[in-house]
Design a protein around this motif. Structure first.
Motif, PDB file in Angstrom:
ATOM      1  N   ASP A  29       9.661   9.758   3.382  1.00 45.10           N
ATOM      2  CA  ASP A  29      10.290   9.771   4.705  1.00 45.10           C
ATOM      3  C   ASP A  29       9.783  10.908   5.592  1.00 45.10           C
ATOM      4  OD1 ASP A  29      11.549  11.866   3.412  1.00 45.10           O
ATOM      5  OD2 ASP A  29      13.587  11.074   3.637  1.00 45.10           O
ATOM      6  N   LEU A  30       9.149  11.915   4.993  1.00 41.63           N
ATOM      7  CA  LEU A  30       8.545  12.986   5.795  1.00 41.63           C
ATOM      8  C   LEU A  30       7.437  12.449   6.693  1.00 41.63           C
ATOM      9  CD1 LEU A  30       8.228  15.778   3.061  1.00 41.63           C
ATOM     10  CD2 LEU A  30       9.903  15.675   4.928  1.00 41.63           C
ATOM     11  N   LEU A  35       0.843  -1.185   0.000  1.00 40.00           N
ATOM     12  CA  LEU A  35       0.000   0.000   0.000  1.00 40.00           C
ATOM     13  C   LEU A  35       0.883   1.241   0.000  1.00 40.00           C
ATOM     14  CD1 LEU A  35      -2.559  -0.998   2.799  1.00 40.00           C
ATOM     15  CD2 LEU A  35      -2.714  -1.457   0.336  1.00 40.00           C
ATOM     16  N   GLY A  36       0.809   2.022  -1.067  1.00 38.26           N
ATOM     17  CA  GLY A  36       1.477   3.317  -1.075  1.00 38.26           C
ATOM     18  C   GLY A  36       0.512   4.344  -0.520  1.00 38.26           C
ATOM     19  N   ILE A  37       0.915   5.058   0.512  1.00 33.69           N
ATOM     20  CA  ILE A  37      -0.004   5.992   1.176  1.00 33.69           C
ATOM     21  C   ILE A  37       0.640   7.371   1.318  1.00 33.69           C
ATOM     22  CG2 ILE A  37      -1.233   6.534   3.321  1.00 33.69           C
ATOM     23  CD1 ILE A  37      -1.704   3.611   3.775  1.00 33.69           C
ATOM     24  N   GLY A  38      -0.131   8.378   0.968  1.00 41.35           N
ATOM     25  CA  GLY A  38       0.210   9.755   1.265  1.00 41.35           C
ATOM     26  C   GLY A  38      -0.953  10.339   2.056  1.00 41.35           C
ATOM     27  N   CYS A  39      -0.676  11.216   2.994  1.00 42.98           N
ATOM     28  CA  CYS A  39      -1.771  11.762   3.797  1.00 42.98           C
ATOM     29  C   CYS A  39      -1.407  13.133   4.343  1.00 42.98           C
ATOM     30  CB  CYS A  39      -2.141  10.824   4.940  1.00 42.98           C
ATOM     31  SG  CYS A  39      -0.832  10.563   6.160  1.00 42.98           S
ATOM     32  N   THR A  83       9.861   3.777   4.098  1.00 43.70           N
ATOM     33  CA  THR A  83       9.870   5.165   3.634  1.00 43.70           C
ATOM     34  C   THR A  83      10.981   5.410   2.619  1.00 43.70           C
ATOM     35  OG1 THR A  83      11.311   5.915   5.443  1.00 43.70           O
ATOM     36  CG2 THR A  83       8.930   5.952   5.848  1.00 43.70           C
ATOM     37  N   TYR A  84      10.751   6.413   1.758  1.00 48.11           N
ATOM     38  CA  TYR A  84      11.708   6.777   0.717  1.00 48.11           C
ATOM     39  C   TYR A  84      11.929   8.284   0.714  1.00 48.11           C
ATOM     40  CZ  TYR A  84      10.786   2.081  -1.040  1.00 48.11           C
ATOM     41  OH  TYR A  84      10.658   0.725  -1.149  1.00 48.11           O
ATOM     42  N   THR A  85      13.114   8.681   0.317  1.00 47.04           N
ATOM     43  CA  THR A  85      13.424  10.101   0.189  1.00 47.04           C
ATOM     44  C   THR A  85      12.759  10.642  -1.081  1.00 47.04           C
ATOM     45  OG1 THR A  85      15.409   9.737  -1.133  1.00 47.04           O
ATOM     46  CG2 THR A  85      15.665   9.715   1.274  1.00 47.04           C
ATOM     47  N   PRO A  86      12.575  11.962  -1.163  1.00 48.26           N
ATOM     48  CA  PRO A  86      12.029  12.540  -2.399  1.00 48.26           C
ATOM     49  C   PRO A  86      12.860  12.167  -3.624  1.00 48.26           C
ATOM     50  CG  PRO A  86      11.979  14.155  -0.636  1.00 48.26           C
ATOM     51  CD  PRO A  86      12.751  12.983  -0.114  1.00 48.26           C
ATOM     52  N   VAL A 146       3.789  10.685  -4.151  1.00 51.98           N
ATOM     53  CA  VAL A 146       4.159   9.941  -2.944  1.00 51.98           C
ATOM     54  C   VAL A 146       3.640   8.511  -2.999  1.00 51.98           C
ATOM     55  CG1 VAL A 146       3.907   9.766  -0.431  1.00 51.98           C
ATOM     56  CG2 VAL A 146       4.351  11.991  -1.488  1.00 51.98           C
ATOM     57  N   CYS A 147       2.321   8.353  -2.994  1.00 49.87           N
ATOM     58  CA  CYS A 147       1.783   6.998  -2.882  1.00 49.87           C
ATOM     59  C   CYS A 147       2.138   6.138  -4.094  1.00 49.87           C
ATOM     60  CB  CYS A 147       0.277   7.028  -2.648  1.00 49.87           C
ATOM     61  SG  CYS A 147      -0.712   7.666  -4.023  1.00 49.87           S
ATOM     62  N   GLU A 148       2.067   6.722  -5.318  1.00 50.67           N
ATOM     63  CA  GLU A 148       2.315   5.911  -6.520  1.00 50.67           C
ATOM     64  C   GLU A 148       3.755   5.410  -6.609  1.00 50.67           C
ATOM     65  OE1 GLU A 148       1.353   9.281  -6.395  1.00 50.67           O
ATOM     66  OE2 GLU A 148       0.725   9.720  -8.449  1.00 50.67           O
TER      67      GLU A 148
END
Length: 373
Positions: free
Chosen positions: A280-281, A242-246, A301-304, A328-330
């Motif tokens: 990573d944020l 699951l890729g998640i951005g929030c 987590t991953y860096t930009p 982010v999520c994709e």
């Protein structure tokens, strides 16, 4: 419980073996009758008891994953009979003869791990392991443990016994594997000819079979359940990311509701989720951490910069402005799953965005899966 295993002795020779095993087999607590005390038990953290071992067995059953008894098999069977509840919860029970020549798997051979524990203890003592479970003896698929070491979970256990019977009786068995690790065959010999591997239900249903082992992250439709699980077991590999951005402060309830409803729409099982991936944020985002904790998912987590290595169909300048990443999520989902495409590219649900990708598993050489269709 300080250790997972207890070894219990009631004879002079048994005490010698128990002390030896306790010193050499990691994770073992030693118990023996106080009349054999030598004065060093406290320093060695050995437990002494008086009276019948039958009196301490109920407590041992509750406290330990495995109980190793240096007592005759017949006596052990009579003592443990009133304590048995279910093979899913009963501890492993082993018996060792007074000369230390045989280590016998007595109870919870598969689910409780008694068979493997028997092999390990026998190796330490230089004894012969005695295992009577048919699938172990024949060297075939253990239905109730299938894929366990790979992290798979069983989603339908009702038919485990008749399916196991089909496997060991060499009746036609269909292994239907849509996803998950393919290195589940652990023996140094070919897959038995009565077990055939298929990539999907449609292929399997073209041929007759008596039992089915279904490995899938999908929610089966009614027809598949009827035809495959009438005498079949369903396994859930950890195959989804699951890729998640929030938004900052998004709570557990909103995240969970969005994830569960989306998986339901996609007809995917939450039991097959391996991990959550994000930027990573968000590594300290309380809602995400709570979600992962509730479902025992790892948060990756991953860096930009890492996220920007993934080419996106619809990069977002707005997301880049606030995070330094064009998405982010994709990209997080693809990077974590090692996939090239998404099952769900992106869905916005309130304060979260969600992407789903299927893990890419190595394909086995044809010679290692010679019976696959």
């Amino acid at each position: 419980m300080s250790n997972p295993y207890a070894v219990v002795a009631i004879t002079k020779h048994g005490v010698e073996m128990a002390r030896d095993l306790g010193g050499r087999f990691q994770g073992t607590d030693v118990y023996y009758m106080s009349k054999f005390a030598r004065g060093d038990e406290d320093s060695l953290d050995i437990r002494l008891f008086d009276g019948s071992v039958k009196l301490i067995l109920p407590d041992l059953f509750q406290r330990y994953n495995g109980i190793i008894l240096m007592i005759s098999l017949g006596a052990v069977v009579r003592m443990i009979a009133p304590l048995l509840i279910d093979k899913k919860t009963d501890p492993a029970v082993l018996v060792i003869d007074d000369r230390g020549e045989h280590v016998i798997s007595v109870l919870s051979g598969h689910l409780g791990g008694a068979n493997e524990l028997t092999r390990q203890v026998a190796a330490v003592l230089g004894a012969r392991p005695v295992i009577t479970t048919a699938s172990d003896v024949q060297g075939t698929i253990p239905v109730d443990l299938f894929g366990r070491e790979l992290g798979w979970t069983v989603d339908s256990f009702d038919k485990a016994t008749p399916v196991s019977a089909s496997v060991v009786n060499e009746e036609p068995v269909a292994v239907i594997q849509e996803t998950g690790e393919q290195n589940w065959w652990r023996y140094d010999k070919p897959l038995p000819t009565h077990i055939r591997v298929y990539p999907d239900p449609a292929s399997a249903l073209q041929e007759p079979f008596n039992a089915a082992l279904v490995i899938s992250d999908r929610l089966l439709n009614d027809e598949e359940q009827e035809k495959l699980l009438a005498n079949g077991v369903l396994y859930r590999p950890k195959s989804l990311v699951l890729g998640i951005g929030c938004n900052r402060g998004t709570g557990l309830e909103e995240l969970e509701a969005g994830v569960l409803s989306t998986l339901e729409e996609l007809r995917l099982s939450v039991k097959s989720v391996r991990n959550v991936a994000t930027i990573d944020l968000k590594k300290d985002e309380e809602g995400l951490l709570a979600l992962c904790s509730k479902y025992n998912w790892e948060l990756v987590t991953y860096t930009p910069e890492q996220l920007n290595t993934v080419r996106l169909p619809n990069p977002s300048e707005t997301v880049f402005k606030y995070t330094g990443a064009y998405g982010v999520c994709e990209p997080a989902a693809l990077l974590s799953a090692g996939a090239e495409n998404w099952l769900l590219e992106k869905k916005k649900i309130g304060n979260l965005t969600l992407s789903v990708a299927r893990v890419t598993f190595p394909q086995l050489p044809v010679k290692e899966n010679a019976h696959a269709q």
